[in-house]
Each structure stands twice: as structure tokens, then as C-alpha cells.
Design a protein around this motif. Structure first.
Motif, PDB file in Angstrom:
ATOM      1  N   LEU A 184      22.370 -13.766  76.322  1.00  0.00           N
ATOM      2  CA  LEU A 184      22.861 -13.694  77.700  1.00  0.00           C
ATOM      3  C   LEU A 184      24.062 -14.603  77.928  1.00  0.00           C
ATOM      4  CD1 LEU A 184      19.480 -13.645  79.674  1.00  0.00           C
ATOM      5  CD2 LEU A 184      20.935 -11.705  79.062  1.00  0.00           C
ATOM      6  N   GLY A 185      24.546 -15.234  76.861  1.00  0.00           N
ATOM      7  CA  GLY A 185      25.693 -16.121  76.978  1.00  0.00           C
ATOM      8  C   GLY A 185      25.360 -17.498  77.506  1.00  0.00           C
ATOM      9  N   ARG A 186      24.111 -17.884  77.442  1.00  0.00           N
ATOM     10  CA  ARG A 186      23.707 -19.218  77.917  1.00  0.00           C
ATOM     11  C   ARG A 186      23.870 -20.238  76.800  1.00  0.00           C
ATOM     12  NH1 ARG A 186      17.910 -17.342  80.239  1.00  0.00           N
ATOM     13  NH2 ARG A 186      17.876 -16.621  78.076  1.00  0.00           N
ATOM     14  N   ASP A 187      24.369 -21.409  77.146  1.00  0.00           N
ATOM     15  CA  ASP A 187      24.637 -22.459  76.175  1.00  0.00           C
ATOM     16  C   ASP A 187      23.323 -23.054  75.663  1.00  0.00           C
ATOM     17  OD1 ASP A 187      26.627 -24.338  74.882  1.00  0.00           O
ATOM     18  OD2 ASP A 187      25.415 -25.785  76.000  1.00  0.00           O
ATOM     19  N   ILE A 188      23.091 -22.961  74.349  1.00  0.00           N
ATOM     20  CA  ILE A 188      21.824 -23.413  73.774  1.00  0.00           C
ATOM     21  C   ILE A 188      21.698 -24.930  73.846  1.00  0.00           C
ATOM     22  CG2 ILE A 188      20.519 -23.574  71.612  1.00  0.00           C
ATOM     23  CD1 ILE A 188      21.421 -20.795  70.935  1.00  0.00           C
ATOM     24  N   PHE A 189      22.817 -25.650  73.659  1.00  0.00           N
ATOM     25  CA  PHE A 189      22.767 -27.108  73.722  1.00  0.00           C
ATOM     26  C   PHE A 189      22.319 -27.574  75.110  1.00  0.00           C
ATOM     27  CE2 PHE A 189      25.096 -31.208  74.370  1.00  0.00           C
ATOM     28  CZ  PHE A 189      24.326 -31.967  73.510  1.00  0.00           C
TER      29      PHE A 189
ATOM     30  N   ALA B 197      30.848 -14.814  75.923  1.00  0.00           N
ATOM     31  CA  ALA B 197      30.369 -15.629  74.787  1.00  0.00           C
ATOM     32  C   ALA B 197      28.930 -15.271  74.469  1.00  0.00           C
ATOM     33  CB  ALA B 197      30.499 -17.113  75.120  1.00  0.00           C
ATOM     34  N   LEU B 198      28.670 -13.992  74.252  1.00  0.00           N
ATOM     35  CA  LEU B 198      27.323 -13.544  73.919  1.00  0.00           C
ATOM     36  C   LEU B 198      27.046 -13.764  72.441  1.00  0.00           C
ATOM     37  CD1 LEU B 198      27.214 -10.164  75.899  1.00  0.00           C
ATOM     38  CD2 LEU B 198      26.540 -12.446  76.672  1.00  0.00           C
ATOM     39  N   LEU B 199      25.898 -14.396  72.141  1.00  0.00           N
ATOM     40  CA  LEU B 199      25.469 -14.648  70.758  1.00  0.00           C
ATOM     41  C   LEU B 199      26.580 -15.325  69.957  1.00  0.00           C
ATOM     42  CD1 LEU B 199      23.497 -11.386  69.935  1.00  0.00           C
ATOM     43  CD2 LEU B 199      22.572 -13.606  70.575  1.00  0.00           C
ATOM     44  N   LEU B 200      27.199 -16.327  70.574  1.00  0.00           N
ATOM     45  CA  LEU B 200      28.246 -17.096  69.897  1.00  0.00           C
ATOM     46  C   LEU B 200      27.609 -18.064  68.912  1.00  0.00           C
ATOM     47  CD1 LEU B 200      31.364 -17.371  70.036  1.00  0.00           C
ATOM     48  CD2 LEU B 200      31.003 -19.323  71.549  1.00  0.00           C
ATOM     49  N   ALA B 201      28.130 -18.115  67.697  1.00  0.00           N
ATOM     50  CA  ALA B 201      27.563 -18.962  66.647  1.00  0.00           C
ATOM     51  C   ALA B 201      27.815 -20.436  66.949  1.00  0.00           C
ATOM     52  CB  ALA B 201      28.171 -18.584  65.300  1.00  0.00           C
ATOM     53  N   PRO B 202      27.048 -21.350  66.326  1.00  0.00           N
ATOM     54  CA  PRO B 202      27.278 -22.794  66.517  1.00  0.00           C
ATOM     55  C   PRO B 202      28.678 -23.204  66.055  1.00  0.00           C
ATOM     56  CG  PRO B 202      25.128 -22.401  65.552  1.00  0.00           C
ATOM     57  CD  PRO B 202      25.836 -21.090  65.535  1.00  0.00           C
TER      58      PRO B 202
ATOM     59  N   PHE C 138      28.555 -26.029  71.479  1.00  0.00           N
ATOM     60  CA  PHE C 138      28.310 -26.767  70.244  1.00  0.00           C
ATOM     61  C   PHE C 138      27.224 -26.114  69.392  1.00  0.00           C
ATOM     62  CE2 PHE C 138      25.913 -30.292  68.156  1.00  0.00           C
ATOM     63  CZ  PHE C 138      26.843 -30.561  67.181  1.00  0.00           C
ATOM     64  N   LEU C 139      26.112 -25.707  70.014  1.00  0.00           N
ATOM     65  CA  LEU C 139      25.002 -25.097  69.281  1.00  0.00           C
ATOM     66  C   LEU C 139      24.943 -23.581  69.474  1.00  0.00           C
ATOM     67  CD1 LEU C 139      22.138 -27.706  69.879  1.00  0.00           C
ATOM     68  CD2 LEU C 139      23.655 -27.476  67.903  1.00  0.00           C
ATOM     69  N   GLY C 140      26.028 -23.005  69.978  1.00  0.00           N
ATOM     70  CA  GLY C 140      26.070 -21.566  70.147  1.00  0.00           C
ATOM     71  C   GLY C 140      25.486 -21.119  71.473  1.00  0.00           C
ATOM     72  N   THR C 141      25.355 -19.807  71.631  1.00  0.00           N
ATOM     73  CA  THR C 141      24.806 -19.217  72.855  1.00  0.00           C
ATOM     74  C   THR C 141      23.764 -18.164  72.488  1.00  0.00           C
ATOM     75  OG1 THR C 141      26.529 -17.513  72.928  1.00  0.00           O
ATOM     76  CG2 THR C 141      26.980 -19.563  74.093  1.00  0.00           C
TER      77      THR C 141
END
Length: 296
Positions: free
Chosen positions: A83-88, A61-66, A77-80
Motif C-alpha cells: 500500500l506504499g506505507r513506510d515499513i521503518f 512507492a508500492l513495494l519499494l525495496a529497502p 530506508f526499510l522499503g514499503t
């Protein structure tokens, strides 16, 4: 302009209730208060409700959109980030860091500023004049620039940022309290208390301080917003919290490389900083209006 209520007879409320009514009548200040309460709750309980660890990496899930984007998912929920880290999750943990450090800085600066400002404010003559000019010289340096100078000497890191921003903000508290006490000393009721035989400690605590608390409260709210901005700015410049810390300013800095392909990695923590500072400033403006003499 806030509305001035007219009370009659037994309807006259206490001074604190009058201040609250005036503050609550300001919709922007009241909305800011709710926002600040929300940020504080996130700062306290954020690490417990975050769905992921702030350092947890998902290589799928690298640079996954919100989630509101067609390419996003509800799991993030807020993307990644890259490095695939959850922004939320990182945002919730960052609230704990940013608000916790900011409140600690302001509390420390307030205590030091109150002690130094109170002693200097009660002084007269050459000592008071020298300290006043010294404060003017220190306040001519922007707090962020002073914090950068201190961090440059002490080294980067969140612990050093605490002392750097605290040193930068303390002169503001000293100046505000010093000026408020110095002005109160010129009032007629202070002179009357001296004629009644009150000693300096009694004059300071029972005569002057009840009329200075509003300055302390307003300066504290402004100090919190300044501390959040300085912490975030130092994190953005890689002088504050270091990677992989989820501090909001550091998150903005870490997302700059992907601002064109994944703008949410920069805009989401940036909006969090903007909203928190705006909410605190709205509360500060509301308190200034509520505590002004025309409303008391």
C-alpha cells in the motif's frame, strides 16, 4: 560459566554490586541488556522520530525495496509494503504497541500472580494442595492456546489481547511465586523466626521475600518475552491487532501475500520480533546466573 571474583578486606562490594559484576561479565547478557534498552527507547520515542505516519500511503512507492537494494531509496530506508506505507515508520510505531502492551500485560500478571501466589504459598494442607493441582492443570495448557481460547470468547482486538495474554500468563507467575515461598517455608531460618515469635506477616515480608525476589525478577523477564511472542502470534492469526495497526505480528500477516515478490515486508518485522525476544531471554539467562546462590 561466569567467573567467580574473590574480594579481600575493604574491597568486598555490596550484594547488588556483586550481582552487577557477575551480570556484566557475561558478554551475551550484557549485549542483550543494551539491545533491550534500545528497544525500550524505540518503544518510547519511536512514534516521535518516525519519518511518516504508519497509515500514510504513497501510491508512487508500492513495494519499494529497502535502501541497500539497487531499486531502493533513502526516503524509505526499510522499503514499503503493497500500500506504499513506510515499513521503518510502521516498525517504530509497532515497537510502541508491542512493547507497551507486553509490559502492561506482564505488570498486571505480576501483581495478580504475586498476590495469589503469596497467599497460596503461605497456606498449608488441603487448600494448598488443591491450588497446586489446579495450577498444574492450567499450566498444562500452552499460554498461546489459552490466549486463543480467551480471544475466541471475547473477540479479536488489541484490548482483548491484553486480557487474553494476561490471563494466560498469570498462572505462570502464581506457580513460580507459590513454589518459591513453599520451598522457603521449609528452611531452618524460617522455623527459627517462628520460634522467636515472629507473626506470619513478619515472616513473609522480612524473612521469606528477600529470598524470593530473584524468582520474581527472572519470571518477569521470561514473561515479557512470552507476552511479545503471544501478542505477535495473535496478530499474525488476525486475532489480535487489526489492520491497519503496525503491530509486528500483524505486519508479518499483512506481508504474507507478497512474501515471494517483496520478502522484506515479512522478514523485517519478523527479525524485529526475533531480536527483541532473544535480547530479553539473554538478559533473563544472565540474571539467573547472577542471582544463583553460587554467586552470592
Amino acid at each position: 560459566m561466569p567467573q567467580i571474583k574473590i574480594y579481600q578486606g575493604d574491597e568486598i562490594p555490596s550484594p547488588m554490586l556483586k550481582i552487577w559484576h557477575t551480570f556484566a561479565d557475561n558478554p551475551f547478557a550484557f549485549a542483550g541488556l543494551w539491545a533491550v534498552v534500545g528497544f525500550l527507547l524505540l518503544a518510547v520515542f519511536g512514534p516521535f522520530i518516525a519519518p511518516y505516519s504508519p497509515e500514510h500511503q504513497d501510491p508512487h512507492a508500492l513495494l519499494l525495496a529497502p535502501s541497500w537494494d539497487p531499486a531502493g531509496t533513502v526516503e524509505h530506508f526499510l522499503g514499503t509494503d503493497d500500500l506504499g506505507r513506510d515499513i521503518f515508520s510502521r516498525l517504530l510505531h509497532g515497537a510502541h504497541l508491542t512493547f507497551g502492551v507486553a509490559l502492561g500485560i506482564v505488570l498486571t500478571s505480576l501483581v495478580l500472580g504475586f498476590i495469589i501466589g503469596s497467599i497460596s504459598g503461605m497456606m498449608k494442607g488441603l487448600k494448598s494442595s488443591i491450588l497446586s493441582h489446579l495450577l498444574d492443570a492450567l499450566l498444562s495448557i500452552p499460554s498461546l492456546l489459552m490466549a486463543i481460547l480467551v480471544v475466541a470468547v471475547m473477540g479479536p482486538g488489541l484490548n482483548n489481547v491484553f486480557w487474553a495474554v494476561g490471563i494466560a500468563l498469570t498462572p505462570q507467575f502464581v506457580r513460580a511465586i507459590h513454589q518459591a515461598i513453599h520451598e522457603e517455608l521449609q528452611k531452618e531460618y524460617v522455623k527459627a523466626a517462628k520460634l522467636d515469635g515472629a507473626n506470619p506477616i513478619q515472616i513473609f515480608w522480612y524473612v521469606i521475600m528477600p529470598n524470593v525476589w530473584d524468582t520474581v525478577i527472572i519470571q518477569t523477564t521470561l514473561g515479557i518475552s512470552a507476552a511479545i511472542l503471544d501478542i505477535a502470534a495473535l496478530g499474525f492469526l488476525n486475532l489480535g491487532a487489526q489492520a491497519p495497526s503496525p503491530e509486528w505480528g500483524a505486519m508479518v500477516s499483512q506481508g504474507m501475500d507478497n512474501i515471494l515478490t517483496a520478502p522484506w515486508t515479512v522478514t523485517i518485522p519478523g527479525v524485529a520480533i526475533l531480536c527483541s525476544v532473544l535480547a530479553i531471554n539473554l538478559v533473563g539467562d544472565g540474571l539467573r546466573s547472577a542471582l544463583s546462590p553460587i554467586n552470592n
